[in-house]
Design a protein around this motif. Structure first.
Motif, short mmCIF file in Angstrom:
data_model
loop_
_atom_site.label_atom_id
_atom_site.label_comp_id
_atom_site.label_asym_id
_atom_site.label_seq_id
_atom_site.Cartn_x
_atom_site.Cartn_y
_atom_site.Cartn_z
N PRO A 255 -0.81 7.16 -11.79
CA PRO A 255 0.66 7.24 -11.82
C PRO A 255 1.12 8.62 -12.28
O PRO A 255 0.50 9.23 -13.16
N THR A 256 2.19 9.10 -11.66
CA THR A 256 2.77 10.38 -12.07
C THR A 256 3.85 10.17 -13.11
O THR A 256 4.23 11.11 -13.80
N CYS A 257 4.36 8.95 -13.22
CA CYS A 257 5.41 8.62 -14.18
C CYS A 257 5.18 7.20 -14.69
O CYS A 257 4.69 6.34 -13.97
N LEU B 287 3.90 1.06 -8.14
CA LEU B 287 4.47 1.13 -6.80
C LEU B 287 4.35 2.54 -6.26
O LEU B 287 4.37 3.51 -7.02
N GLY B 288 4.31 2.65 -4.95
CA GLY B 288 4.44 3.94 -4.30
C GLY B 288 5.91 4.19 -4.06
O GLY B 288 6.61 3.33 -3.52
N VAL B 289 6.40 5.35 -4.49
CA VAL B 289 7.80 5.71 -4.28
C VAL B 289 7.85 7.05 -3.56
O VAL B 289 6.90 7.84 -3.66
N PRO B 290 8.92 7.33 -2.83
CA PRO B 290 9.00 8.58 -2.07
C PRO B 290 8.81 9.81 -2.96
O PRO B 290 9.32 9.88 -4.07
N ASP B 291 8.04 10.76 -2.43
CA ASP B 291 7.79 12.02 -3.12
C ASP B 291 7.82 13.13 -2.08
O ASP B 291 7.14 13.03 -1.05
N GLY B 292 8.61 14.16 -2.33
CA GLY B 292 8.77 15.25 -1.37
C GLY B 292 7.50 16.03 -1.10
O GLY B 292 7.34 16.61 -0.04
N MET C 283 0.84 -1.17 0.00
CA MET C 283 0.00 0.00 0.00
C MET C 283 0.89 1.24 0.00
O MET C 283 1.92 1.27 0.66
N ALA C 284 0.46 2.25 -0.73
CA ALA C 284 1.15 3.54 -0.74
C ALA C 284 0.23 4.58 -0.12
O ALA C 284 -1.00 4.47 -0.22
N ILE C 285 0.81 5.57 0.51
CA ILE C 285 0.02 6.67 1.08
C ILE C 285 0.37 7.92 0.29
O ILE C 285 1.46 8.47 0.40
N VAL C 286 -0.58 8.35 -0.55
CA VAL C 286 -0.39 9.49 -1.44
C VAL C 286 -1.21 10.65 -0.90
O VAL C 286 -2.45 10.62 -0.95
N GLY C 287 -0.55 11.67 -0.38
CA GLY C 287 -1.25 12.83 0.16
C GLY C 287 -2.25 12.48 1.25
O GLY C 287 -3.29 13.11 1.37
N ALA D 140 4.33 8.87 -4.27
CA ALA D 140 3.67 9.04 -5.56
C ALA D 140 3.63 7.67 -6.23
O ALA D 140 4.44 6.80 -5.94
N ILE D 141 2.68 7.50 -7.12
CA ILE D 141 2.55 6.23 -7.83
C ILE D 141 3.36 6.29 -9.11
O ILE D 141 3.24 7.22 -9.90
N ARG D 142 4.20 5.29 -9.30
CA ARG D 142 4.97 5.14 -10.53
C ARG D 142 4.60 3.79 -11.14
O ARG D 142 4.36 2.83 -10.42
N ALA D 143 4.56 3.74 -12.46
CA ALA D 143 4.14 2.50 -13.12
C ALA D 143 5.17 2.07 -14.16
O ALA D 143 5.73 2.90 -14.88
N TRP D 144 5.40 0.77 -14.22
CA TRP D 144 6.26 0.15 -15.24
C TRP D 144 5.33 -0.62 -16.16
O TRP D 144 4.47 -1.38 -15.69
N VAL D 145 5.50 -0.42 -17.46
CA VAL D 145 4.57 -0.98 -18.43
C VAL D 145 5.33 -1.72 -19.53
O VAL D 145 6.32 -1.23 -20.05
N VAL D 146 4.84 -2.92 -19.86
CA VAL D 146 5.31 -3.67 -21.02
C VAL D 146 4.20 -3.51 -22.07
O VAL D 146 3.07 -3.96 -21.85
#
Length: 104
Positions: A70-72, A30-35, A1-5, A40-46
């Protein structure tokens, strides 16, 4: 789980929204650190064919509330796997800043 805002975001929900796109073969979020937001949510796509971050952002905008989007996006040839065949999210977390297409 990620906590976004301050909101709980379950990456699986984001994965499922991305996987519903006809040009997405596989996806992992995934949730990754965001200042600013904490995470923030980042996504990897095939991708199966031609696909860009703007198209995926529009797709997600129709299916997910703003804080879950996702932001990226990182477009990769394959997602890393564990010996058990599951997506290796720890390996993705280590590469969180590489090859990302940012969206506004």
């Amino acid at each position: 789980m990620a906590i976004v805002g301050g909101f709980n975001v379950y990456p699986r929900e984001v994965d499922e929204a991305l996987m519903a796109h006809p040009q997405v073969a596989e996806a992992a979020a995934l949730g990754v650190p965001d200042g600013y937001r904490g995470e923030a949510i980042r996504a990897w796509v095939v991708a199966r064919g031609p696909l860009d971050a703007a198209e995926l952002e529009a797709w997600c905008a129709e299916r997910l509330v703003k804080y879950k989007r996702p932001t990226c996006f990182a477009f990769v040839e394959a997602l890393p796997r564990t010996p058990a065949g599951k997506i290796d999210k720890a390996a993705l977390r280590r590469t969180a800043g590489e090859g990302l297409a940012h969206v506004a």
